[in-house]
Write a protein that holds these residues in place. Structure first.
Motif, PDB file in Angstrom:
ATOM      1  N   GLY A   9     -37.608  21.329  -1.434  1.00  0.00           N
ATOM      2  CA  GLY A   9     -38.797  21.111  -0.792  1.00  0.00           C
ATOM      3  C   GLY A   9     -38.752  19.531  -0.378  1.00  0.00           C
ATOM      4  O   GLY A   9     -39.862  19.341   0.626  1.00  0.00           O
ATOM      5  N   ASN A  10     -38.162  18.818  -0.782  1.00  0.00           N
ATOM      6  CA  ASN A  10     -38.302  17.540  -0.562  1.00  0.00           C
ATOM      7  C   ASN A  10     -37.216  17.025   0.820  1.00  0.00           C
ATOM      8  O   ASN A  10     -37.441  15.900   1.160  1.00  0.00           O
ATOM      9  CB  ASN A  10     -37.523  16.625  -1.852  1.00  0.00           C
ATOM     10  CG  ASN A  10     -38.438  16.584  -2.995  1.00  0.00           C
ATOM     11  OD1 ASN A  10     -39.725  16.448  -2.895  1.00  0.00           O
ATOM     12  ND2 ASN A  10     -37.923  16.965  -4.268  1.00  0.00           N
ATOM     13  N   VAL A  11     -36.728  17.901   1.116  1.00  0.00           N
ATOM     14  CA  VAL A  11     -35.735  17.498   2.282  1.00  0.00           C
ATOM     15  C   VAL A  11     -36.113  18.372   3.416  1.00  0.00           C
ATOM     16  O   VAL A  11     -36.931  19.269   3.614  1.00  0.00           O
ATOM     17  CB  VAL A  11     -34.239  17.803   1.784  1.00  0.00           C
ATOM     18  CG1 VAL A  11     -33.758  16.949   0.882  1.00  0.00           C
ATOM     19  CG2 VAL A  11     -33.979  19.334   1.825  1.00  0.00           C
ATOM     20  N   ARG A  12     -35.519  17.969   4.708  1.00  0.00           N
ATOM     21  CA  ARG A  12     -36.048  18.613   5.896  1.00  0.00           C
ATOM     22  C   ARG A  12     -34.815  19.206   6.612  1.00  0.00           C
ATOM     23  O   ARG A  12     -35.011  20.208   7.182  1.00  0.00           O
ATOM     24  CB  ARG A  12     -36.560  17.733   7.025  1.00  0.00           C
ATOM     25  CG  ARG A  12     -37.990  16.975   6.664  1.00  0.00           C
ATOM     26  CD  ARG A  12     -38.942  18.255   6.713  1.00  0.00           C
ATOM     27  NE  ARG A  12     -40.081  17.856   5.838  1.00  0.00           N
ATOM     28  CZ  ARG A  12     -40.347  18.607   4.705  1.00  0.00           C
ATOM     29  NH1 ARG A  12     -39.878  19.459   4.443  1.00  0.00           N
ATOM     30  NH2 ARG A  12     -41.754  18.184   4.058  1.00  0.00           N
ATOM     31  N   LEU A  13     -33.410  18.918   6.352  1.00  0.00           N
ATOM     32  CA  LEU A  13     -32.442  19.189   6.911  1.00  0.00           C
ATOM     33  C   LEU A  13     -31.189  19.276   6.038  1.00  0.00           C
ATOM     34  O   LEU A  13     -30.753  18.202   5.402  1.00  0.00           O
ATOM     35  CB  LEU A  13     -31.650  18.703   8.299  1.00  0.00           C
ATOM     36  CG  LEU A  13     -30.630  18.895   8.875  1.00  0.00           C
ATOM     37  CD1 LEU A  13     -30.751  20.365   9.401  1.00  0.00           C
ATOM     38  CD2 LEU A  13     -30.583  18.201  10.271  1.00  0.00           C
TER      39      LEU A  13
ATOM     40  N   TYR B 283     -38.806  23.149  14.482  1.00  0.00           N
ATOM     41  CA  TYR B 283     -38.482  23.570  12.965  1.00  0.00           C
ATOM     42  C   TYR B 283     -38.066  22.359  12.192  1.00  0.00           C
ATOM     43  O   TYR B 283     -38.660  22.194  11.069  1.00  0.00           O
ATOM     44  CB  TYR B 283     -37.132  24.403  12.856  1.00  0.00           C
ATOM     45  CG  TYR B 283     -37.369  25.839  13.647  1.00  0.00           C
ATOM     46  CD1 TYR B 283     -37.941  26.919  12.520  1.00  0.00           C
ATOM     47  CD2 TYR B 283     -36.769  26.414  14.516  1.00  0.00           C
ATOM     48  CE1 TYR B 283     -37.916  28.309  13.011  1.00  0.00           C
ATOM     49  CE2 TYR B 283     -36.913  27.768  15.021  1.00  0.00           C
ATOM     50  CZ  TYR B 283     -37.345  28.609  14.246  1.00  0.00           C
ATOM     51  OH  TYR B 283     -37.588  29.891  14.684  1.00  0.00           O
ATOM     52  N   LEU B 284     -37.486  21.653  12.948  1.00  0.00           N
ATOM     53  CA  LEU B 284     -37.260  20.359  11.991  1.00  0.00           C
ATOM     54  C   LEU B 284     -38.419  19.286  11.876  1.00  0.00           C
ATOM     55  O   LEU B 284     -38.695  18.722  11.020  1.00  0.00           O
ATOM     56  CB  LEU B 284     -36.118  19.455  13.006  1.00  0.00           C
ATOM     57  CG  LEU B 284     -34.792  19.983  12.925  1.00  0.00           C
ATOM     58  CD1 LEU B 284     -33.920  19.407  13.734  1.00  0.00           C
ATOM     59  CD2 LEU B 284     -34.113  20.024  11.584  1.00  0.00           C
ATOM     60  N   ASP B 285     -39.481  19.236  12.963  1.00  0.00           N
ATOM     61  CA  ASP B 285     -40.636  18.602  12.901  1.00  0.00           C
ATOM     62  C   ASP B 285     -41.797  19.290  11.962  1.00  0.00           C
ATOM     63  O   ASP B 285     -42.785  18.638  11.939  1.00  0.00           O
ATOM     64  CB  ASP B 285     -41.300  18.374  14.265  1.00  0.00           C
ATOM     65  CG  ASP B 285     -40.216  17.303  15.241  1.00  0.00           C
ATOM     66  OD1 ASP B 285     -39.377  16.652  14.400  1.00  0.00           O
ATOM     67  OD2 ASP B 285     -40.587  17.405  16.351  1.00  0.00           O
ATOM     68  N   GLY B 286     -41.588  20.545  11.620  1.00  0.00           N
ATOM     69  CA  GLY B 286     -42.748  21.061  10.872  1.00  0.00           C
ATOM     70  C   GLY B 286     -42.546  20.599   9.168  1.00  0.00           C
ATOM     71  O   GLY B 286     -41.913  19.752   8.947  1.00  0.00           O
ATOM     72  N   ASN B 287     -43.261  21.644   8.556  1.00  0.00           N
ATOM     73  CA  ASN B 287     -43.418  21.200   7.048  1.00  0.00           C
ATOM     74  C   ASN B 287     -42.429  22.105   6.383  1.00  0.00           C
ATOM     75  O   ASN B 287     -42.470  22.180   5.094  1.00  0.00           O
ATOM     76  CB  ASN B 287     -44.641  21.530   6.843  1.00  0.00           C
ATOM     77  CG  ASN B 287     -45.066  22.961   6.692  1.00  0.00           C
ATOM     78  OD1 ASN B 287     -44.372  23.761   7.462  1.00  0.00           O
ATOM     79  ND2 ASN B 287     -46.094  23.545   6.005  1.00  0.00           N
TER      80      ASN B 287
ATOM     81  N   VAL C 101     -31.858  24.915   6.745  1.00  0.00           N
ATOM     82  CA  VAL C 101     -30.561  24.842   5.954  1.00  0.00           C
ATOM     83  C   VAL C 101     -29.693  25.577   7.265  1.00  0.00           C
ATOM     84  O   VAL C 101     -29.904  26.582   7.311  1.00  0.00           O
ATOM     85  CB  VAL C 101     -30.732  25.756   4.614  1.00  0.00           C
ATOM     86  CG1 VAL C 101     -29.006  25.714   4.095  1.00  0.00           C
ATOM     87  CG2 VAL C 101     -31.797  25.187   3.908  1.00  0.00           C
ATOM     88  N   VAL C 102     -28.658  24.770   7.559  1.00  0.00           N
ATOM     89  CA  VAL C 102     -27.836  25.036   8.824  1.00  0.00           C
ATOM     90  C   VAL C 102     -26.322  25.343   8.416  1.00  0.00           C
ATOM     91  O   VAL C 102     -25.853  24.380   7.880  1.00  0.00           O
ATOM     92  CB  VAL C 102     -28.045  23.992   9.816  1.00  0.00           C
ATOM     93  CG1 VAL C 102     -27.354  24.351  11.236  1.00  0.00           C
ATOM     94  CG2 VAL C 102     -29.570  23.740  10.032  1.00  0.00           C
TER      95      VAL C 102
ATOM     96  N   PRO D 208     -28.492  14.799   8.785  1.00  0.00           N
ATOM     97  CA  PRO D 208     -29.195  15.665   7.605  1.00  0.00           C
ATOM     98  C   PRO D 208     -29.320  14.820   6.554  1.00  0.00           C
ATOM     99  O   PRO D 208     -28.895  13.687   6.342  1.00  0.00           O
ATOM    100  CB  PRO D 208     -27.820  16.706   7.107  1.00  0.00           C
ATOM    101  CG  PRO D 208     -26.830  16.176   7.500  1.00  0.00           C
ATOM    102  CD  PRO D 208     -26.928  15.267   8.715  1.00  0.00           C
ATOM    103  N   ASP D 209     -30.352  15.361   5.722  1.00  0.00           N
ATOM    104  CA  ASP D 209     -30.500  14.732   4.238  1.00  0.00           C
ATOM    105  C   ASP D 209     -29.469  15.042   3.353  1.00  0.00           C
ATOM    106  O   ASP D 209     -29.215  13.876   2.676  1.00  0.00           O
ATOM    107  CB  ASP D 209     -31.724  15.145   3.735  1.00  0.00           C
ATOM    108  CG  ASP D 209     -33.167  14.923   4.620  1.00  0.00           C
ATOM    109  OD1 ASP D 209     -33.514  13.640   4.774  1.00  0.00           O
ATOM    110  OD2 ASP D 209     -33.923  15.948   5.128  1.00  0.00           O
ATOM    111  N   VAL D 210     -28.994  15.987   3.517  1.00  0.00           N
ATOM    112  CA  VAL D 210     -27.798  16.546   2.578  1.00  0.00           C
ATOM    113  C   VAL D 210     -26.797  17.241   3.631  1.00  0.00           C
ATOM    114  O   VAL D 210     -26.941  18.019   4.306  1.00  0.00           O
ATOM    115  CB  VAL D 210     -28.176  17.384   1.449  1.00  0.00           C
ATOM    116  CG1 VAL D 210     -27.197  18.016   0.483  1.00  0.00           C
ATOM    117  CG2 VAL D 210     -29.337  16.808   0.554  1.00  0.00           C
ATOM    118  N   ASP D 211     -25.566  16.812   3.082  1.00  0.00           N
ATOM    119  CA  ASP D 211     -24.401  17.490   3.911  1.00  0.00           C
ATOM    120  C   ASP D 211     -23.651  18.187   2.713  1.00  0.00           C
ATOM    121  O   ASP D 211     -23.131  17.439   1.893  1.00  0.00           O
ATOM    122  CB  ASP D 211     -23.649  16.376   4.796  1.00  0.00           C
ATOM    123  CG  ASP D 211     -22.425  17.073   5.342  1.00  0.00           C
ATOM    124  OD1 ASP D 211     -22.732  17.800   6.427  1.00  0.00           O
ATOM    125  OD2 ASP D 211     -21.105  17.106   4.973  1.00  0.00           O
TER     126      ASP D 211
END
Length: 152
Positions: free
Chosen positions: A26-30, A98-102, A106-107, A120-123
């Motif tokens: 929940g801390n990340v967006r992408l 989707y990216l600007d929402g809350n 996960v792609v 991304p925040d995480v790769d």
């Protein structure tokens, strides 16, 4: 860029790794998940969703491109871009919304949207090995660093 590598020998271990990641998702967006066909990308996402409390089946949204899930205030969007013909199609899909929402996006197959998706925040890269999978989790933002700490 902090990174962690984990050897994963089974489907159950991949799902367990996903469940650990879910604790801070929940801390990340992408989050981008990369790897060849059959590497375990959807299995990792299934572990995340089960870790968040989803009890039902999890299928890869290969034909619909996105499958939404809701957990209280958290919105989780599972994307599979394998069948994406042109990265511009993401505009029609409403990817920016989707990216600007809350929620967290996960792609799978994010490399097919190169130049359209933000960093991304995480790769996560999953590579098959002779004895299972090697999962390399790299963070690119402070938000991602928080997620990575869930694994230490």
């Amino acid at each position: 860029m902090p990174a962690v590598e984990r050897r994963v020998a089974s489907v159950a271990e991949m799902e367990a790794l996903g469940a650990k990641l879910a604790a801070q998702v929940g801390n990340v967006r992408l989050i981008n998940i990369r790897g060849p066909l059959g590497a375990g990308k959807t299995t990792l996402v299934r572990g995340m969703l089960h870790g968040l409390g989803h009890a039902g089946a999890v299928k890869s949204p290969t034909f619909t491109l996105v499958e939404p899930y809701t957990f209280g205030d958290l919105r989780f969007y599972h994307f599979d871009l394998y069948r994406l013909n042109d990265p511009g199609e993401l505009e029609f899909l409403g990817m920016r919304d989707y990216l600007d929402g809350n929620g967290v996006c996960v792609v799978e197959w994010a490399e097919r949207a190169q130049g359209v998706l933000p960093s991304p925040d995480v790769d996560i890269m999953i590579e098959p090995t002779e004895t299972g999978r090697m999962v390399r989790i790299m963070t690119l933002t402070p938000r991602g660093d928080v997620l990575l700490k869930a694994l230490t």
